[in-house]
Write a protein that holds these residues in place. Structure first.
Motif, mmCIF file in Angstrom:
data_model
loop_
_atom_site.group_PDB
_atom_site.id
_atom_site.type_symbol
_atom_site.label_atom_id
_atom_site.label_comp_id
_atom_site.label_asym_id
_atom_site.label_seq_id
_atom_site.Cartn_x
_atom_site.Cartn_y
_atom_site.Cartn_z
ATOM 1 N N ILE A 13 0.874 -1.175 0.000
ATOM 2 C CA ILE A 13 0.000 0.000 0.000
ATOM 3 C C ILE A 13 0.908 1.222 0.000
ATOM 4 N N ALA A 14 0.774 2.069 -1.000
ATOM 5 C CA ALA A 14 1.552 3.307 -1.047
ATOM 6 C C ALA A 14 0.804 4.384 -0.273
ATOM 7 N N ILE A 15 1.520 5.100 0.575
ATOM 8 C CA ILE A 15 0.920 6.096 1.455
ATOM 9 C C ILE A 15 1.257 7.487 0.948
ATOM 10 N N VAL A 16 0.201 8.253 0.624
ATOM 11 C CA VAL A 16 0.367 9.621 0.136
ATOM 12 C C VAL A 16 -0.004 10.570 1.269
ATOM 13 N N ALA A 37 -1.433 -0.428 -7.137
ATOM 14 C CA ALA A 37 -2.892 -0.586 -7.194
ATOM 15 C C ALA A 37 -3.604 -0.295 -5.882
ATOM 16 N N LEU A 38 -2.870 -0.198 -4.769
ATOM 17 C CA LEU A 38 -3.462 0.129 -3.471
ATOM 18 C C LEU A 38 -2.817 1.409 -2.969
ATOM 19 N N ILE A 39 -3.602 2.472 -2.888
ATOM 20 C CA ILE A 39 -3.066 3.792 -2.563
ATOM 21 C C ILE A 39 -3.875 4.389 -1.423
ATOM 22 N N GLU A 40 -3.181 4.779 -0.381
ATOM 23 C CA GLU A 40 -3.790 5.377 0.810
ATOM 24 C C GLU A 40 -3.510 6.875 0.815
ATOM 25 N N VAL A 41 -4.562 7.678 0.909
ATOM 26 C CA VAL A 41 -4.412 9.127 1.033
ATOM 27 C C VAL A 41 -4.669 9.504 2.489
ATOM 28 N N ALA A 170 4.559 -11.343 6.481
ATOM 29 C CA ALA A 170 3.607 -10.245 6.308
ATOM 30 C C ALA A 170 2.743 -10.483 5.077
ATOM 31 N N LEU A 171 1.494 -10.057 5.165
ATOM 32 C CA LEU A 171 0.605 -10.142 4.008
ATOM 33 C C LEU A 171 0.993 -9.095 2.975
ATOM 34 N N ALA A 172 1.316 -7.895 3.446
ATOM 35 C CA ALA A 172 1.707 -6.767 2.590
ATOM 36 C C ALA A 172 2.470 -5.793 3.475
ATOM 37 N N VAL A 173 2.924 -4.704 2.873
ATOM 38 C CA VAL A 173 3.593 -3.646 3.637
ATOM 39 C C VAL A 173 2.988 -2.302 3.262
ATOM 40 N N GLY A 174 3.049 -1.369 4.210
ATOM 41 C CA GLY A 174 2.653 0.009 3.934
ATOM 42 C C GLY A 174 3.898 0.859 3.775
ATOM 43 N N VAL A 175 3.974 1.629 2.694
ATOM 44 C CA VAL A 175 5.208 2.352 2.367
ATOM 45 C C VAL A 175 4.882 3.794 1.990
ATOM 46 N N GLY A 176 5.560 4.721 2.659
ATOM 47 C CA GLY A 176 5.385 6.134 2.354
ATOM 48 C C GLY A 176 6.550 6.691 1.569
ATOM 49 N N SER A 177 7.446 7.397 2.254
ATOM 50 C CA SER A 177 8.491 8.158 1.566
ATOM 51 C C SER A 177 9.431 7.323 0.704
#
Length: 210
Positions: A13-16, A37-41, A170-177
Motif C-alpha cells: 500500500i503506497a501512502i500519500v 494498485a493500493l493507494i492510501e491518502v 507479512a501479508l503486505a507492507v505500507g510504504v510512504g516516503s
C-alpha cells in the motif's frame, strides 16, 4: 476478490501524505499509472476527501483508500467520498465506524493485546505500526502465537525491509516516503515514477505468491 486477497496479490500500500493537495492528487494518479494498485491518502493531507473522491471516480483497477482515520466523522466522510478501504494508526472510533459502514479496515496496532482487539473489532488486516520498533524479528515472534493474523507492517519500510517483512510472513507492507518521496509536496513526478518502478521490481518475486 476480497480485500485481503488483493493485499496478498499487490503486497504494498503506497501512502500519500503531503502539504500540497494538487501535488498529492498528481502523486495518486502517477502511482496508479505506474502499477501501484493500493493507494492510501492520509487525512492529514489538505483536501484528502476531495482527492479520494476525484481519483475514485476515475475508475480503473486501483483502490483508493483513506489513512489516518481516527474518528467516526472521519470514517463517514471518507465513506461518502468513495474510499475503498480505511487505514488507522491506532485502535480508535474511526476503525469501528468504518467497519460498520462496510469498509475494509487496516487497523493500527503494535502489542499482542492491541492486535487481538483489532481482529475482534473486524479489521481485515492489522497495520503493525510503527513496525520499525521491532522489525521483522518482532513480526516473526508475533506470528508464532497469532499465525492467522494478516499483518501489514508500516513505518520505516524501504525495499530491503519490505522483502524481509514479506519473508517473515507479512501479508503486505505500507510504504510512504521510500516510494512517494517529496512528490506529494510538489516534488518531481519523473523521480516518483523511477522510485515506483524500482520498488515494484524489488518486490516482484513476492507479488502474486500465496
Amino acid at each position: 476478490m476480497s480485500f485481503t486477497d488483493r493485499l496478498r496479490r499487490e503486497r504494498v500500500i503506497a501512502i500519500v501524505r503531503g502539504t500540497d493537495p494538487q501535488a498529492a492528487e498528481r502523486t495518486v494518479r502517477t502511482l496508479r499509472e505506474e502499477g501501484v494498485a493500493l493507494i492510501e491518502v492520509s487525512l492529514t493531507t489538505p483536501d484528502a476527501a476531495g482527492i479520494i473522491a476525484r481519483c475514485s471516480r476515475e475508475g480503473g483497477d486501483s483502490l483508493i483508500g483513506a489513512g489516518t482515520v481516527l474518528t467516526g466523522d472521519d470514517a463517514r466522510a471518507v465513506h461518502q467520498a468513495g474510499a475503498a478501504f480505511v487505514v488507522t494508526p491506532a485502535l480508535a472510533e474511526g476503525s469501528v465506524t468504518a467497519h460498520a459502514l462496510g469498509l475494509p479496515v487496516v487497523a493500527g496496532a503494535l502489542t499482542p493485546t492491541e492486535i487481538v482487539r483489532a481482529v475482534s473489532e473486524g479489521a481485515a488486516a492489522v497495520k503493525l505500526f510503527p513496525a520499525s520498533v521491532g522489525g521483522p524479528a518482532y513480526l516473526r515472534a508475533l506470528r508464532d502465537p497469532l499465525p492467522g493474523v494478516p499483518f501489514v507492517p508500516t513505518g520505516g519500510v524501504d525495499a530491503e525491509a519490505a522483502r524481509a517483512y514479506l519473508e517473515a510472513g507479512a501479508l503486505a507492507v505500507g510504504v510512504g516516503s521510500p516510494i512517494v518521496g517529496d512528490a506529494p509536496r510538489g516534488g518531481d513526478m519523473d523521480e516518483l515514477r523511477a522510485r515506483c518502478r524500482a520498488f515494484l521490481a524489488a518486490l516482484a518475486a513476492h507479488r502474486d505468491q500465496p
